[in-house]
Design a protein around this motif. Structure first.
Motif, PDB file in Angstrom:
ATOM      1  N   VAL A 131       0.872  -1.176   0.000  1.00 26.91           N
ATOM      2  CA  VAL A 131       0.000   0.000   0.000  1.00 26.91           C
ATOM      3  C   VAL A 131       0.909   1.226   0.000  1.00 26.91           C
ATOM      4  CG1 VAL A 131      -1.674   1.322   1.345  1.00 26.91           C
ATOM      5  CG2 VAL A 131      -1.911  -1.162   1.160  1.00 26.91           C
ATOM      6  N   PHE A 132       0.559   2.235  -0.810  1.00 25.43           N
ATOM      7  CA  PHE A 132       1.456   3.370  -0.996  1.00 25.43           C
ATOM      8  C   PHE A 132       0.916   4.695  -0.459  1.00 25.43           C
ATOM      9  CE2 PHE A 132       2.288   0.271  -4.348  1.00 25.43           C
ATOM     10  CZ  PHE A 132       3.585  -0.039  -4.031  1.00 25.43           C
ATOM     11  N   ASP A 133      -0.380   4.803  -0.305  1.00 27.33           N
ATOM     12  CA  ASP A 133      -0.936   6.060   0.179  1.00 27.33           C
ATOM     13  C   ASP A 133      -1.327   5.907   1.643  1.00 27.33           C
ATOM     14  OD1 ASP A 133      -1.794   8.623   0.279  1.00 27.33           O
ATOM     15  OD2 ASP A 133      -3.422   8.414  -1.156  1.00 27.33           O
ATOM     16  N   GLN A 134      -2.584   6.027   1.977  1.00 29.32           N
ATOM     17  CA  GLN A 134      -3.012   5.890   3.359  1.00 29.32           C
ATOM     18  C   GLN A 134      -2.951   4.428   3.795  1.00 29.32           C
ATOM     19  OE1 GLN A 134      -3.586   8.522   5.378  1.00 29.32           O
ATOM     20  NE2 GLN A 134      -2.831   9.623   3.569  1.00 29.32           N
ATOM     21  N   PRO A 135      -2.529   4.154   5.030  1.00 31.49           N
ATOM     22  CA  PRO A 135      -2.459   2.763   5.496  1.00 31.49           C
ATOM     23  C   PRO A 135      -3.802   2.059   5.387  1.00 31.49           C
ATOM     24  CG  PRO A 135      -1.358   4.237   7.038  1.00 31.49           C
ATOM     25  CD  PRO A 135      -2.051   5.114   6.044  1.00 31.49           C
ATOM     26  N   LYS A 136      -3.744   0.791   5.109  1.00 31.50           N
ATOM     27  CA  LYS A 136      -4.953  -0.010   4.969  1.00 31.50           C
ATOM     28  C   LYS A 136      -5.608  -0.174   6.341  1.00 31.50           C
ATOM     29  CE  LYS A 136      -6.469  -4.288   2.736  1.00 31.50           C
ATOM     30  NZ  LYS A 136      -6.009  -5.473   1.977  1.00 31.50           N
ATOM     31  N   GLN A 137      -6.888   0.096   6.409  1.00 32.58           N
ATOM     32  CA  GLN A 137      -7.590   0.043   7.690  1.00 32.58           C
ATOM     33  C   GLN A 137      -8.175  -1.330   7.984  1.00 32.58           C
ATOM     34  OE1 GLN A 137      -7.773   2.634   9.869  1.00 32.58           O
ATOM     35  NE2 GLN A 137      -6.516   3.888   8.503  1.00 32.58           N
ATOM     36  N   TRP A 138      -8.423  -2.102   6.956  1.00 37.20           N
ATOM     37  CA  TRP A 138      -9.233  -3.311   7.121  1.00 37.20           C
ATOM     38  C   TRP A 138      -8.541  -4.520   6.504  1.00 37.20           C
ATOM     39  CZ3 TRP A 138     -12.697  -2.076  10.427  1.00 37.20           C
ATOM     40  CH2 TRP A 138     -13.691  -2.987  10.769  1.00 37.20           C
ATOM     41  N   MET A 139      -8.393  -5.570   7.284  1.00 34.75           N
ATOM     42  CA  MET A 139      -7.774  -6.784   6.768  1.00 34.75           C
ATOM     43  C   MET A 139      -8.843  -7.615   6.045  1.00 34.75           C
ATOM     44  SD  MET A 139      -5.047  -8.408   6.273  1.00 34.75           S
ATOM     45  CE  MET A 139      -3.889  -7.603   7.367  1.00 34.75           C
ATOM     46  N   THR A 140      -8.615  -7.839   4.768  1.00 37.24           N
ATOM     47  CA  THR A 140      -9.607  -8.554   3.955  1.00 37.24           C
ATOM     48  C   THR A 140      -9.118  -9.906   3.474  1.00 37.24           C
ATOM     49  OG1 THR A 140      -8.783  -7.410   1.985  1.00 37.24           O
ATOM     50  CG2 THR A 140     -10.649  -6.408   3.146  1.00 37.24           C
ATOM     51  N   GLN A 141      -7.874 -10.265   3.728  1.00 30.91           N
ATOM     52  CA  GLN A 141      -7.327 -11.525   3.230  1.00 30.91           C
ATOM     53  C   GLN A 141      -6.936 -12.437   4.386  1.00 30.91           C
ATOM     54  OE1 GLN A 141      -3.256 -11.930   2.284  1.00 30.91           O
ATOM     55  NE2 GLN A 141      -2.808  -9.737   2.398  1.00 30.91           N
ATOM     56  N   GLY A 142      -6.599 -13.676   4.050  1.00 28.54           N
ATOM     57  CA  GLY A 142      -6.087 -14.627   5.025  1.00 28.54           C
ATOM     58  C   GLY A 142      -7.173 -15.470   5.663  1.00 28.54           C
ATOM     59  N   LEU A 403       0.775  -4.740   8.317  1.00 27.28           N
ATOM     60  CA  LEU A 403       0.841  -4.537   9.765  1.00 27.28           C
ATOM     61  C   LEU A 403      -0.248  -3.600  10.276  1.00 27.28           C
ATOM     62  CD1 LEU A 403       4.685  -4.262  10.373  1.00 27.28           C
ATOM     63  CD2 LEU A 403       3.222  -6.276  10.560  1.00 27.28           C
ATOM     64  N   TYR A 404      -0.451  -2.503   9.573  1.00 26.72           N
ATOM     65  CA  TYR A 404      -1.381  -1.489  10.070  1.00 26.72           C
ATOM     66  C   TYR A 404      -2.785  -2.048  10.306  1.00 26.72           C
ATOM     67  CZ  TYR A 404      -3.175   3.153  10.987  1.00 26.72           C
ATOM     68  OH  TYR A 404      -3.730   4.250  11.596  1.00 26.72           O
ATOM     69  N   PRO A 405      -3.347  -2.850   9.403  1.00 26.40           N
ATOM     70  CA  PRO A 405      -4.703  -3.375   9.660  1.00 26.40           C
ATOM     71  C   PRO A 405      -4.776  -4.390  10.791  1.00 26.40           C
ATOM     72  CG  PRO A 405      -3.853  -4.216   7.583  1.00 26.40           C
ATOM     73  CD  PRO A 405      -2.892  -3.165   8.041  1.00 26.40           C
TER      74      PRO A 405
END
Length: 628
Positions: A131-142, A403-405
């Motif tokens: 991710v290059f702009d704002q950190p990802k807020q929500w984990m959608t994978q795994g 990490l962020y999400p």
């Protein structure tokens, strides 16, 4: 949000999850704005309401280990998440040596892996997600996977052996969040704010923040690869000739001879890019055909291969690192002469059949050696491919994406195995690691214990030159533990394989990390320290090294360690003459005068051979450089 049913949960809040004991437990989700949400877990219910962005979050009091529990969530719809346990949860990160799955180390631990049935060891594996702009807020994978026969081969090898050791000692559910991504430099795991403070990354971060740049560079990269390999296949004489070169009746009258395995830098193929065909015949007896197991082992090849046996394709690998282990059927072989053909694609002028690996056909109780003379012929020579773009290598990209999400997840601690991708510029790595650990602790809002692996021994077979940069980075890693509170480093240079970037013995490394945690964080094992140099003193005819951290006796491997002294700016190799309790003595330094020696260093190689070790812990003496 306008739908009546708009509930969304992060992917890790799902069946089979393990949450950290003795820590507040956060469950969160999204729903329609203003929706009343009721969450029940282990006989406790917490209610909240979705805010104006649709987000909601609830915090449960800390729990003792246990389960299985059912998590019930009622909002615009009802969700039941079953098989939830409370136990110990660890975050593992880094690059490919942490990522390496059990199936890549299976041969070394076959019996243990085949018997593995650990339903309360669970891994939540995340793939690269830059991710290059704002950190990802929500984990959608795994998804959560158990360490049972259904999933065991997919789990991180180091992560599994670490969790298994913890569970043996603690008898608790163990959860692993696996975030490691192959090839990533440490900068990919650091926050943008920290990288801006360092000041060397502003331009690159700004460039990749623009979506049009990402799209343009990605398309260019894909096109370069497609064009290169399309041209390779189109112009490969081995594919256009009739008969094709993998066929048994191909004309070999003008093929050359080469003894394999060998790196091509030492042959007439030095500097070659393109495709080369290799061919060897071998004999299989009737008795050998009665075997129930047939596996073709072709060591490790640079770069991709297509492998044929008696004209039929039996294996394909697209890049250099996976060892070639192609399982064969009895029907692939025949009594008498068999023809093995390897179509090797070399894209960066660094090809070869890497020595020191097995090249053989494995049967039940026999092997057929495939080393020695092969025939070869160039199918097509072309320019090297343009360097590939790996977006997940970019600064802050995985910190933001992986990490962020996870910021609301409670972890007991973190394990890290990384550094290979920073060996090009080792100086300053210790400061980067210190900054990265600070980022992680700030993100997760707790003073996480941080345990990491020092780089193993390795020398690139395509280069064959030891530039000592891995040694320099090891030393930076060593110094980092002195800068980072609640951290520890474990050595690995005694566990590697010279030409293999990915040491197979992840169990030893996992147990070393587990020992640190079991002693420091759980208090169930007696703590022992790393073996390291404490002092060095010089006399008229000797140098004595004093070692600290010793639990047993000092021992030497059969291969003598590499020790050097600096004399007038030149490094001179010396040898150990005596070991006495916790001291290592060096008496003979050729004709060098002792008062001319200004520094001594030990295991200062990318691929050090031989080492001093502790007979009780089996830990090797940490590599060092020490002034005199």
């Amino acid at each position: 949000m306008t739908s009546d049913k708009t509930m969304i949960l992060p992917s890790y809040i799902s069946g089979g999850m393990i949450v950290q004991r003795h820590e507040p437990i956060v469950f969160k989700g999204k729903d329609a704005e203003g929706t009343e949400v009721s969450v029940t877990f282990n006989e406790e219910t917490v209610r909240t309401r979705a805010d104006d962005t649709g987000s909601w979050s609830v915090t449960f009091s800390e729990r003792e280990a246990g389960g299985p529990f059912t998590l019930q969530i009622n909002g615009s719809e009802k969700r039941e998440i079953k098989d939830v346990y409370v136990g110990e949860v660890w975050l593992i990160g880094g690059q490919s040596n942490m990522e390496l799955p059990v199936n890549r180390t299976y041969d070394e631990f076959k019996e243990e892996i085949d018997a593995a049935d650990h339903p309360l060891i669970r891994e939540f594996h995340l793939e690269a997600d830059p991710v290059f702009d704002q950190p990802k807020q929500w984990m959608t994978q795994g998804k959560w996977k158990t360490a049972t026969q259904k999933h065991i081969q997919d789990l991180s090898s180091l992560g599994f052996f670490y969790a298994k050791k913890l569970q043996e000692k603690l008898a608790l559910p163990i959860g692993i969040y696996h975030t490691a991504v192959g090839g990533t430099p440490i900068e990919a795991w650091m926050s943008e704010e920290t990288l801006h403070e360092l000041g060397d990354y502003d331009k690159e971060i700004a460039y990749w923040k623009k979506p049009e740049n990402v799209a343009q560079e990605t398309e260019k990269d894909l096109k370069n690869t497609e064009i290169w390999y399309t041209d390779l296949s189109k112009n490969d004489r081995g594919l256009s000739d009739s008969p094709q070169w993998m066929e048994e009746d191909a004309d070999m009258s003008d093929w050359s001879r080469l003894d394999l395995p060998v790196m091509f830098k030492d042959t007439e193929l030095s500097g070659f890019s393109g495709v080369v065909w290799f061919r060897k015949t071998f004999h299989v007896s009737r008795d050998q055909l009665d075997s129930d197991h047939f596996r073709l082992r072709l060591g490790s090849l640079i770069n991709g291969d297509e492998t044929y046996l008696n004209g039929q394709k039996v294996g394909v690998t697209e890049y250099r690192y996976p060892p070639r282990k192609y399982v064969l059927e009895k029907e692939d072989l025949k009594e008498g002469t068999n023809t093995l053909v390897v179509r090797l694609m070399i894209d960066a002028a660094n090809g070869g059949f890497i020595p020191t690996f097995p090249y053989q056909l494995e049967l039940d109780d026999d092997t057929i050696d495939l080393e020695g003379e092969w025939l070869y012929k160039v199918g097509y020579q072309k320019e090297t491919i343009a360097p590939m773009l790996f977006l997940h290598y970019k600064p802050a990209s995985e910190y933001k994406g992986l990490l962020y999400p996870l910021k609301d997840v409670a972890f007991k601690g973190a394990l890290f195995y990384q550094g290979e991708s920073n060996t090009g510029q080792p100086v300053g790595y210790k400061e980067l690691m210190k900054r990265m650990v600070h980022d992680w602790r700030q993100l997760f809002n707790r003073d996480l214990p941080f345990y990491y692996v020092q780089l193993a021994n390795y020398v690139d077979p395509a280069v064959g030159v030891d530039d000592e940069k891995w040694a320099e980075l090891r030393y930076e890693q060593d110094r980092a533990r002195l800068l980072i509170e609640k951290s520890e480093m474990i050595p690995a240079y005694d566990c590697g394989i010279s030409y293999e970037l990915h040491p197979h013995d992840k169990k030893t490394l996992a147990h070393r990390l587990a020992h640190v945690a079991l002693s420091r964080d759980y208090g169930v094992e007696e703590m022992y320290e790393n073996l390291e140099i404490e002092a060095a003193r010089r006399s008229a005819d000797s140098i004595t090294l004093q070692v600290k951290g010793l639990k047993g006796d000092l021992k030497l491997t059969e291969t003598l360690p590499e020790i050097e002294v600096s004399v007038n700016g030149d490094w001179v190799e010396v040898h150990i003459s005596e070991i006495n309790e916790n001291e290592v003595q060096i008496r003979s330094i050729d004709m060098t005068e002792m008062d001319e020696v200004t520094e001594i260093r030990y295991a200062w190689r990318n691929d050090p051979q031989g080492f001093v070790f502790d007979s009780e812990t089996n830990l090797p003496l940490l590599p060092f450089t020490y002034p005199l």
